[in-house]
Design a protein around this motif. Structure first.
Motif, PDB file in Angstrom:
ATOM      1  N   TYR A   1       0.837  -1.206   0.000  1.00 25.30           N
ATOM      2  CA  TYR A   1       0.000   0.000   0.000  1.00 25.30           C
ATOM      3  C   TYR A   1       0.870   1.252   0.000  1.00 25.30           C
ATOM      4  CZ  TYR A   1      -3.177   3.631   1.643  1.00 25.30           C
ATOM      5  OH  TYR A   1      -3.890   4.802   1.769  1.00 25.30           O
ATOM      6  N   ALA A   2       1.909   1.265   0.827  1.00 26.09           N
ATOM      7  CA  ALA A   2       2.801   2.429   0.892  1.00 26.09           C
ATOM      8  C   ALA A   2       3.448   2.691  -0.457  1.00 26.09           C
ATOM      9  CB  ALA A   2       3.860   2.211   1.970  1.00 26.09           C
TER      10      ALA A   2
ATOM     11  N   VAL B   1      -6.137   1.041  -4.684  1.00 29.13           N
ATOM     12  CA  VAL B   1      -7.218   0.171  -4.196  1.00 29.13           C
ATOM     13  C   VAL B   1      -6.820  -1.299  -4.322  1.00 29.13           C
ATOM     14  CG1 VAL B   1      -9.606  -0.550  -4.560  1.00 29.13           C
ATOM     15  CG2 VAL B   1      -9.003   1.875  -4.684  1.00 29.13           C
ATOM     16  N   ALA B   2      -6.180  -1.659  -5.438  1.00 25.23           N
ATOM     17  CA  ALA B   2      -5.753  -3.045  -5.647  1.00 25.23           C
ATOM     18  C   ALA B   2      -4.735  -3.478  -4.590  1.00 25.23           C
ATOM     19  CB  ALA B   2      -5.167  -3.207  -7.042  1.00 25.23           C
ATOM     20  N   SER B   3      -3.893  -2.553  -4.138  1.00 23.16           N
ATOM     21  CA  SER B   3      -2.875  -2.900  -3.133  1.00 23.16           C
ATOM     22  C   SER B   3      -3.506  -3.250  -1.786  1.00 23.16           C
ATOM     23  CB  SER B   3      -1.897  -1.740  -2.956  1.00 23.16           C
ATOM     24  OG  SER B   3      -2.497  -0.651  -2.264  1.00 23.16           O
ATOM     25  N   LEU B   4      -4.753  -2.853  -1.586  1.00 21.82           N
ATOM     26  CA  LEU B   4      -5.427  -3.139  -0.318  1.00 21.82           C
ATOM     27  C   LEU B   4      -5.997  -4.549  -0.255  1.00 21.82           C
ATOM     28  CD1 LEU B   4      -7.377   0.221   0.098  1.00 21.82           C
ATOM     29  CD2 LEU B   4      -5.456  -0.555   1.506  1.00 21.82           C
ATOM     30  N   ALA B   5      -6.010  -5.261  -1.385  1.00 22.85           N
ATOM     31  CA  ALA B   5      -6.665  -6.571  -1.449  1.00 22.85           C
ATOM     32  C   ALA B   5      -6.148  -7.532  -0.382  1.00 22.85           C
ATOM     33  CB  ALA B   5      -6.490  -7.174  -2.835  1.00 22.85           C
TER      34      ALA B   5
ATOM     35  N   ALA C   1      -7.038  -5.323  14.282  1.00 27.47           N
ATOM     36  CA  ALA C   1      -6.401  -5.649  13.006  1.00 27.47           C
ATOM     37  C   ALA C   1      -7.302  -6.548  12.178  1.00 27.47           C
ATOM     38  CB  ALA C   1      -5.057  -6.332  13.259  1.00 27.47           C
ATOM     39  N   VAL C   2      -7.550  -6.138  10.946  1.00 29.94           N
ATOM     40  CA  VAL C   2      -8.356  -6.929  10.014  1.00 29.94           C
ATOM     41  C   VAL C   2      -7.780  -6.738   8.617  1.00 29.94           C
ATOM     42  CG1 VAL C   2     -10.500  -6.732  11.350  1.00 29.94           C
ATOM     43  CG2 VAL C   2      -9.982  -5.043   9.580  1.00 29.94           C
ATOM     44  N   TYR C   3      -8.131  -7.641   7.715  1.00 28.14           N
ATOM     45  CA  TYR C   3      -7.807  -7.404   6.319  1.00 28.14           C
ATOM     46  C   TYR C   3      -8.711  -6.287   5.796  1.00 28.14           C
ATOM     47  CZ  TYR C   3      -4.881 -11.570   6.160  1.00 28.14           C
ATOM     48  OH  TYR C   3      -3.883 -12.487   6.378  1.00 28.14           O
ATOM     49  N   ALA C   4      -8.210  -5.541   4.816  1.00 29.55           N
ATOM     50  CA  ALA C   4      -8.963  -4.408   4.286  1.00 29.55           C
ATOM     51  C   ALA C   4     -10.316  -4.842   3.728  1.00 29.55           C
ATOM     52  CB  ALA C   4      -8.145  -3.697   3.215  1.00 29.55           C
ATOM     53  N   ALA C   5     -10.374  -6.048   3.156  1.00 27.18           N
ATOM     54  CA  ALA C   5     -11.645  -6.553   2.638  1.00 27.18           C
ATOM     55  C   ALA C   5     -12.660  -6.708   3.769  1.00 27.18           C
ATOM     56  CB  ALA C   5     -11.437  -7.886   1.927  1.00 27.18           C
ATOM     57  N   ARG C   6     -12.198  -7.126   4.916  1.00 29.73           N
ATOM     58  CA  ARG C   6     -13.081  -7.258   6.081  1.00 29.73           C
ATOM     59  C   ARG C   6     -13.538  -5.882   6.555  1.00 29.73           C
ATOM     60  NH1 ARG C   6     -16.487 -10.957   8.305  1.00 29.73           N
ATOM     61  NH2 ARG C   6     -16.856 -10.427  10.480  1.00 29.73           N
TER      62      ARG C   6
ATOM     63  N   ALA D   1     -15.658   1.168  -5.212  1.00 31.14           N
ATOM     64  CA  ALA D   1     -14.385   0.511  -4.899  1.00 31.14           C
ATOM     65  C   ALA D   1     -14.475  -0.246  -3.586  1.00 31.14           C
ATOM     66  CB  ALA D   1     -13.272   1.551  -4.833  1.00 31.14           C
ATOM     67  N   MET D   2     -15.198   0.316  -2.617  1.00 29.91           N
ATOM     68  CA  MET D   2     -15.357  -0.344  -1.317  1.00 29.91           C
ATOM     69  C   MET D   2     -16.123  -1.660  -1.464  1.00 29.91           C
ATOM     70  SD  MET D   2     -17.167   1.255   2.083  1.00 29.91           S
ATOM     71  CE  MET D   2     -18.852   0.942   1.507  1.00 29.91           C
ATOM     72  N   TRP D   3     -17.178  -1.649  -2.287  1.00 28.54           N
ATOM     73  CA  TRP D   3     -17.941  -2.874  -2.504  1.00 28.54           C
ATOM     74  C   TRP D   3     -17.119  -3.912  -3.261  1.00 28.54           C
ATOM     75  CZ3 TRP D   3     -23.855  -3.155  -2.948  1.00 28.54           C
ATOM     76  CH2 TRP D   3     -24.438  -2.378  -1.945  1.00 28.54           C
ATOM     77  N   ALA D   4     -16.316  -3.471  -4.222  1.00 30.66           N
ATOM     78  CA  ALA D   4     -15.445  -4.402  -4.943  1.00 30.66           C
ATOM     79  C   ALA D   4     -14.427  -5.019  -3.991  1.00 30.66           C
ATOM     80  CB  ALA D   4     -14.740  -3.683  -6.086  1.00 30.66           C
ATOM     81  N   LEU D   5     -13.892  -4.202  -3.091  1.00 32.61           N
ATOM     82  CA  LEU D   5     -12.927  -4.699  -2.111  1.00 32.61           C
ATOM     83  C   LEU D   5     -13.590  -5.708  -1.179  1.00 32.61           C
ATOM     84  CD1 LEU D   5      -9.992  -4.358  -1.087  1.00 32.61           C
ATOM     85  CD2 LEU D   5     -10.826  -2.521   0.400  1.00 32.61           C
ATOM     86  N   ALA D   6     -14.811  -5.424  -0.759  1.00 34.28           N
ATOM     87  CA  ALA D   6     -15.535  -6.340   0.129  1.00 34.28           C
ATOM     88  C   ALA D   6     -15.803  -7.679  -0.552  1.00 34.28           C
ATOM     89  CB  ALA D   6     -16.851  -5.705   0.578  1.00 34.28           C
ATOM     90  N   GLN D   7     -16.031  -7.646  -1.866  1.00 35.15           N
ATOM     91  CA  GLN D   7     -16.302  -8.866  -2.623  1.00 35.15           C
ATOM     92  C   GLN D   7     -15.031  -9.492  -3.183  1.00 35.15           C
ATOM     93  OE1 GLN D   7     -19.643  -8.225  -5.468  1.00 35.15           O
ATOM     94  NE2 GLN D   7     -20.030  -6.360  -4.313  1.00 35.15           N
ATOM     95  N   GLN D   8     -13.889  -8.880  -2.888  1.00 36.35           N
ATOM     96  CA  GLN D   8     -12.578  -9.362  -3.316  1.00 36.35           C
ATOM     97  C   GLN D   8     -12.518  -9.529  -4.839  1.00 36.35           C
ATOM     98  OE1 GLN D   8     -10.914 -12.506  -0.864  1.00 36.35           O
ATOM     99  NE2 GLN D   8     -12.287 -12.005   0.811  1.00 36.35           N
ATOM    100  N   ARG D   9     -12.971  -8.496  -5.518  1.00 38.75           N
ATOM    101  CA  ARG D   9     -12.875  -8.488  -6.972  1.00 38.75           C
ATOM    102  C   ARG D   9     -12.188  -7.201  -7.432  1.00 38.75           C
ATOM    103  NH1 ARG D   9     -16.824  -5.084  -8.897  1.00 38.75           N
ATOM    104  NH2 ARG D   9     -18.663  -4.766  -7.560  1.00 38.75           N
ATOM    105  N   GLU D  10     -11.713  -7.213  -8.655  1.00 45.10           N
ATOM    106  CA  GLU D  10     -10.978  -6.062  -9.180  1.00 45.10           C
ATOM    107  C   GLU D  10     -11.917  -4.878  -9.387  1.00 45.10           C
ATOM    108  OE1 GLU D  10      -8.035  -4.992 -13.003  1.00 45.10           O
ATOM    109  OE2 GLU D  10      -8.963  -6.976 -12.767  1.00 45.10           O
ATOM    110  N   TRP D  11     -11.402  -3.683  -9.136  1.00 42.41           N
ATOM    111  CA  TRP D  11     -12.196  -2.476  -9.297  1.00 42.41           C
ATOM    112  C   TRP D  11     -11.626  -1.619 -10.419  1.00 42.41           C
ATOM    113  CZ3 TRP D  11     -10.499   2.689  -7.953  1.00 42.41           C
ATOM    114  CH2 TRP D  11     -11.490   3.671  -8.166  1.00 42.41           C
ATOM    115  N   LEU D  12     -12.526  -1.137 -11.271  1.00 40.91           N
ATOM    116  CA  LEU D  12     -12.158  -0.241 -12.358  1.00 40.91           C
ATOM    117  C   LEU D  12     -12.908   1.065 -12.157  1.00 40.91           C
ATOM    118  CD1 LEU D  12     -10.568  -0.041 -15.058  1.00 40.91           C
ATOM    119  CD2 LEU D  12     -12.677  -0.762 -16.209  1.00 40.91           C
ATOM    120  N   PRO D  13     -12.209   2.203 -12.077  1.00 38.11           N
ATOM    121  CA  PRO D  13     -12.901   3.484 -11.882  1.00 38.11           C
ATOM    122  C   PRO D  13     -13.907   3.744 -12.997  1.00 38.11           C
ATOM    123  CG  PRO D  13     -10.525   3.739 -11.571  1.00 38.11           C
ATOM    124  CD  PRO D  13     -10.738   2.365 -12.129  1.00 38.11           C
TER     125      PRO D  13
END
Length: 296
Positions: free
Chosen positions: A56-57, A74-78, A142-147, A176-188
């Protein structure tokens, strides 16, 4: 020398201290003979040092110097670990035999904040240090970003705000938040060909001769102001703003009256709202009207 009178402890602290240090736990079970095996793993982050995830950094650094993109951050947060702030809320008090008030029940609650546009946001932190600076009394979980994204959805929040109050905050909006929650790729949305097709289809479907053209670009709302502490003037970076994220430019025939323009916009917006992909992929829209100069 006159001795100053001692200050009385708050009732709930005094009650807690009065009941502490006994031979049993709160359920009456003896402490003696109990131990926690060192080799047992209790959660996914036993060896975590609390620092910001390196991926992420790096992605944030590339965004800052102009070589990266919002989607890469956003992808780095997966697979990144983040911290959610949890605070205690008193649910019920009781008065003991000694007359002291103590906490009988307390709940742990997520902290949510209100974004400048009024929407609800869940603050999330990439390091324990960042969370501690923002809210010293909050407990870092501490949680994964998807969580964390799933928690935001459960709290009916519309965005995640990473490291609020820091020099480098980053906003993850609803799509993007919903894509992260569903662990799928996000496209702006401003880069999504399917969104562009919906816009083109909306013009064809309405078949209004007043519309000469339509196009989509990134909105100014994706820009965020960074480095305000190190650079007094601040710097706008294209990524991680609160919205609007999509600018739709509509070219109209010259000479239209106000009622006609409003009718065109109403028909287009109804079409967009009724399209499932557009509604899920676009967080917020800014409409820009363009009137070409009449030919001489």
């Amino acid at each position: 020398m006159t001795e100053m009178p001692r200050k009385q402890l708050p009732g709930h602290i005094a009650a807690a201290l009065a009941g502490a240090g006994g031979p049993t736990d709160s359920a009456g079970q003896p402490w003696e003979g109990r131990s926690l095996p060192a080799e047992e793993k209790y959660h996914n982050f036993d060896t975590d040092d609390g620092a910001t995830d390196a991926r992420y950094a790096a992605a944030l650094g590339r965004l800052l110097d102009g070589s990266g993109s919002e989607a890469e951050v956003v992808a780095s947060l997966a697979q990144a670990r983040v911290f959610i702030p949890i605070v205690a809320q008193l649910a019920e008090q009781t008065v003991g035999e000694n007359g002291l008030v103590s906490d009988k029940e307390s709940d742990m609650a997520l902290v949510t904040v209100q974004a400048p546009d009024g929407r609800r946001a869940l603050p999330v932190f990439t390091s324990s240090e960042a969370l501690g600076s923002w809210h010293p009394e909050a407990r870092p979980v501490a949680v994964y970003a998807a969580r964390a994204a799933l928690s935001a959805v459960a709290e009916e929040a519309q965005m995640l705000v990473l490291d609020p109050g820091s020099q480098r905050p980053f906003v993850v909006r609803r799509p993007a938040m919903w894509a992260l929650a569903q662990q799928r790729e996000w496209l702006p949305s401003y880069l999504d060909p399917a969104v562009a097709r919906v816009l083109e289809d909306s013009v064809a479907e309405t078949a209004n001769p007043a519309i000469l053209g339509i196009s989509a670009t990134a909105g100014q709302g994706i820009e965020s102001l960074w480095d305000q502490k190190t650079e007094p003037s601040g710097r706008l970076v294209p990524g991680g703003g609160a919205g609007p994220e999509l600018t739709v430019t509509i070219t109209l025939r010259p000479g239209l009256d106000q009622a006609t323009v409003e009718g065109v916009l109403h028909a287009l917006q109804n079409y967009w709202a009724g399209n499932e992909h557009f509604a899920e992929s676009v967080d917020s829209v800014q409409i820009r009207l363009r009137h070409p100069s009449p030919s001489p």
